[in-house]
Motif scaffolding. Structure first.
Motif, PDB file in Angstrom:
ATOM      1  N   THR A 167       0.839  -1.201   0.000  1.00 22.30           N
ATOM      2  CA  THR A 167       0.000   0.000   0.000  1.00 22.30           C
ATOM      3  C   THR A 167       0.876   1.253   0.000  1.00 22.30           C
ATOM      4  O   THR A 167       0.568   2.244  -0.673  1.00 22.30           O
ATOM      5  CB  THR A 167      -0.965  -0.012   1.198  1.00 22.30           C
ATOM      6  OG1 THR A 167      -1.731  -1.223   1.142  1.00 22.30           O
ATOM      7  CG2 THR A 167      -1.910   1.178   1.171  1.00 22.30           C
ATOM      8  N   GLY A 168       1.994   1.206   0.743  1.00 17.27           N
ATOM      9  CA  GLY A 168       2.937   2.332   0.732  1.00 17.27           C
ATOM     10  C   GLY A 168       3.488   2.570  -0.667  1.00 17.27           C
ATOM     11  O   GLY A 168       3.601   3.720  -1.121  1.00 17.27           O
ATOM     12  N   GLU A 169       3.808   1.480  -1.349  1.00 16.15           N
ATOM     13  CA  GLU A 169       4.324   1.601  -2.714  1.00 16.15           C
ATOM     14  C   GLU A 169       3.261   2.222  -3.635  1.00 16.15           C
ATOM     15  O   GLU A 169       3.555   3.089  -4.457  1.00 16.15           O
ATOM     16  CB  GLU A 169       4.699   0.201  -3.205  1.00 16.15           C
ATOM     17  CG  GLU A 169       5.646   0.192  -4.382  1.00 16.15           C
ATOM     18  CD  GLU A 169       6.094  -1.234  -4.688  1.00 16.15           C
ATOM     19  OE1 GLU A 169       5.944  -1.634  -5.847  1.00 16.15           O
ATOM     20  OE2 GLU A 169       6.564  -1.930  -3.750  1.00 16.15           O
ATOM     21  N   LEU A 170       2.021   1.780  -3.479  1.00 23.72           N
ATOM     22  CA  LEU A 170       0.932   2.336  -4.287  1.00 23.72           C
ATOM     23  C   LEU A 170       0.761   3.834  -4.014  1.00 23.72           C
ATOM     24  O   LEU A 170       0.616   4.641  -4.937  1.00 23.72           O
ATOM     25  CB  LEU A 170      -0.378   1.587  -3.987  1.00 23.72           C
ATOM     26  CG  LEU A 170      -1.647   2.209  -4.573  1.00 23.72           C
ATOM     27  CD1 LEU A 170      -1.590   2.275  -6.098  1.00 23.72           C
ATOM     28  CD2 LEU A 170      -2.883   1.426  -4.119  1.00 23.72           C
ATOM     29  N   LEU A 171       0.779   4.221  -2.731  1.00 20.71           N
ATOM     30  CA  LEU A 171       0.627   5.645  -2.404  1.00 20.71           C
ATOM     31  C   LEU A 171       1.760   6.456  -3.030  1.00 20.71           C
ATOM     32  O   LEU A 171       1.545   7.565  -3.529  1.00 20.71           O
ATOM     33  CB  LEU A 171       0.584   5.848  -0.881  1.00 20.71           C
ATOM     34  CG  LEU A 171      -0.680   5.343  -0.189  1.00 20.71           C
ATOM     35  CD1 LEU A 171      -0.528   5.449   1.326  1.00 20.71           C
ATOM     36  CD2 LEU A 171      -1.928   6.102  -0.644  1.00 20.71           C
ATOM     37  N   GLY A 172       2.966   5.898  -3.011  1.00 18.21           N
ATOM     38  CA  GLY A 172       4.099   6.560  -3.667  1.00 18.21           C
ATOM     39  C   GLY A 172       3.822   6.749  -5.155  1.00 18.21           C
ATOM     40  O   GLY A 172       4.052   7.828  -5.715  1.00 18.21           O
ATOM     41  N   GLY A 175       1.600   9.604  -5.929  1.00 19.16           N
ATOM     42  CA  GLY A 175       2.121  10.950  -5.704  1.00 19.16           C
ATOM     43  C   GLY A 175       2.344  11.327  -4.255  1.00 19.16           C
ATOM     44  O   GLY A 175       2.740  12.455  -3.958  1.00 19.16           O
ATOM     45  N   TYR A 176       2.095  10.397  -3.325  1.00 13.75           N
ATOM     46  CA  TYR A 176       2.341  10.673  -1.907  1.00 13.75           C
ATOM     47  C   TYR A 176       3.823  10.451  -1.598  1.00 13.75           C
ATOM     48  O   TYR A 176       4.469   9.593  -2.201  1.00 13.75           O
ATOM     49  CB  TYR A 176       1.503   9.747  -1.021  1.00 13.75           C
ATOM     50  CG  TYR A 176       0.054  10.154  -0.930  1.00 13.75           C
ATOM     51  CD1 TYR A 176      -0.422  10.869   0.163  1.00 13.75           C
ATOM     52  CD2 TYR A 176      -0.840   9.826  -1.947  1.00 13.75           C
ATOM     53  CE1 TYR A 176      -1.761  11.246   0.243  1.00 13.75           C
ATOM     54  CE2 TYR A 176      -2.179  10.201  -1.877  1.00 13.75           C
ATOM     55  CZ  TYR A 176      -2.626  10.909  -0.771  1.00 13.75           C
ATOM     56  OH  TYR A 176      -3.942  11.291  -0.691  1.00 13.75           O
ATOM     57  N   GLN A 177       4.331  11.244  -0.654  1.00 15.85           N
ATOM     58  CA  GLN A 177       5.714  11.070  -0.222  1.00 15.85           C
ATOM     59  C   GLN A 177       5.752  10.465   1.159  1.00 15.85           C
ATOM     60  O   GLN A 177       4.999  10.872   2.040  1.00 15.85           O
ATOM     61  CB  GLN A 177       6.420  12.424  -0.214  1.00 15.85           C
ATOM     62  CG  GLN A 177       6.555  12.930  -1.641  1.00 15.85           C
ATOM     63  CD  GLN A 177       7.379  14.182  -1.752  1.00 15.85           C
ATOM     64  OE1 GLN A 177       7.849  14.717  -0.756  1.00 15.85           O
ATOM     65  NE2 GLN A 177       7.542  14.640  -2.977  1.00 15.85           N
ATOM     66  N   ARG A 178       6.637   9.492   1.317  1.00 14.84           N
ATOM     67  CA  ARG A 178       6.793   8.882   2.626  1.00 14.84           C
ATOM     68  C   ARG A 178       7.365   9.921   3.581  1.00 14.84           C
ATOM     69  O   ARG A 178       8.327  10.605   3.276  1.00 14.84           O
ATOM     70  CB  ARG A 178       7.727   7.675   2.527  1.00 14.84           C
ATOM     71  CG  ARG A 178       7.781   6.901   3.811  1.00 14.84           C
ATOM     72  CD  ARG A 178       8.674   5.684   3.669  1.00 14.84           C
ATOM     73  NE  ARG A 178       8.988   5.178   4.997  1.00 14.84           N
ATOM     74  CZ  ARG A 178       8.901   3.915   5.349  1.00 14.84           C
ATOM     75  NH1 ARG A 178       8.542   3.004   4.468  1.00 14.84           N
ATOM     76  NH2 ARG A 178       9.200   3.542   6.576  1.00 14.84           N
TER      77      ARG A 178
END
Ligand code: ZN
Length: 310
Positions: A167-172, A175-178
């Motif tokens: 899910t983190g990879e998808l958010l990245g 366009g989301y930044q960790r």
């Protein structure tokens, strides 16, 4: 990578009692009901939309109330907490107000330096008010909640996941930044977003899977400006291997949906045309609005729907 998502658009959940739901959001939380319509697949059920004055994308909480639905079971693979932004210093007001009205689950905490007040919705929904910068957003003022404490729209959402990596990879990709992490919670942030900018991923490897019911989030929607952009986003997701629905007309926005690796249903919705397309801003949310195909059945539909206080 997708560059055109600007944060959240809306969050859609399921409820039990429609009248109780309406009172909680319009009276207790002081949001404006910006649309009263029906579930487009099941017109004997309302679809109620609550938000700021005009239902700005990033402010809109929506519900399907089903009178006899049993409550959901909290767990992984769901949106665990939907977070509303309030001005800095407003939590003391909200703690008093929610406490006086018998709202349960009140718990004042902080996360990554932000003050939060968690509380339960009418069906055990997971909510929090988070003190945040106003970012030019304004609350609905047609309520007894003072303007300097009013809800400004969403702050973001927290997902409960067995494994946060995919899910983190998808958010990245979206366009989301960790951002920072605290314990088992990792924050993702949309820079230059619409204010509803954060997604926190809470990893709970040994928790059971959530069961959907009243008080559960059905899906979470992300905002794009227009239909052309939405088609580009759809193509980018499909090129990456996601199965995305065709574009669906929801009357107030256009929608595409896809299931994410952690189990949560995502939607990408357009900011156009908006909630004032079929009624005047001054009277938004007052009359029952039906999609054209149900208009011939208005009398029967109105007779089946429960009465709501204005
Ligand atoms: Zn939706």
């Amino acid at each position: 990578m997708i560059k055109d998502i600007s944060g959240l658009h809306h969050v859609t959940s399921m409820a039990g009692d429609a009248a109780e739901n309406n009172t909680f959001f319009t009276d207790t939380l002081g949001l404006r009901r910006v649309k009263k319509t029906v579930n487009f697949d099941s017109p004997e059920t309302y679809h109620l939309y609550y938000g700021d004055e005009v239902g700005t994308p990033g402010s809109v909480m929506t519900y399907f109330p089903f009178a006899n639905m049993s409550k959901g079971r909290r767990g992984t693979g769901e949106v665990a907490t939907t977070e509303f932004a309030v001005p800095k210093g407003a939590l003391a007001f909200w703690q008093d107000r929610l406490g006086n009205r018998g709202v349960t689950g009140l718990n004042k905490t902080s996360f990554l330096g932000e003050n939060r007040l968690q509380f339960d919705g009418p069906d055990g929904d997971g909510f929090a008010l988070v003190e945040a910068d106003t970012k030019g957003r304004t609350p609905w003022t047609g309520t007894d909640v003072p303007e300097d404490a009013g809800i400004l729209g969403f702050h973001g959402a927290r997902f409960a996941l067995r494994d946060a990596a995919a899910t983190g990879e998808l958010l990245g990709f979206m366009g989301y930044q960790r951002d920072e992490a605290d314990g088992n919670v990792i924050r993702y942030r949309m820079e230059n977003g619409n204010g509803a900018d954060t997604i926190d991923l809470e990893e709970l490897p040994s928790a059971h899977t959530a069961g959907q019911g009243a008080g559960s989030v059905h899906h979470i929607a992300f905002a794009v400006d227009d239909r052309a952009t939405q088609l580009e986003v759809r193509k980018a997701l499909m090129d990456t291997g996601y199965q995305v629905t065709p574009v669906i007309d929801r009357d107030y926005f256009w929608a595409i949906y896809f299931r994410t690796p952690g189990g949560i249903l995502f939607e990408v919705a357009t900011n156009e045309p908006g909630f004032d397309r079929d009624e005047d801003t001054k009277h938004l949310g007052e009359a029952l609005k039906l999609p054209d195909r149900y208009e011939p059945h208005r009398a029967q539909i109105e007779a089946l729907l429960p009465k709501l206080s204005s």
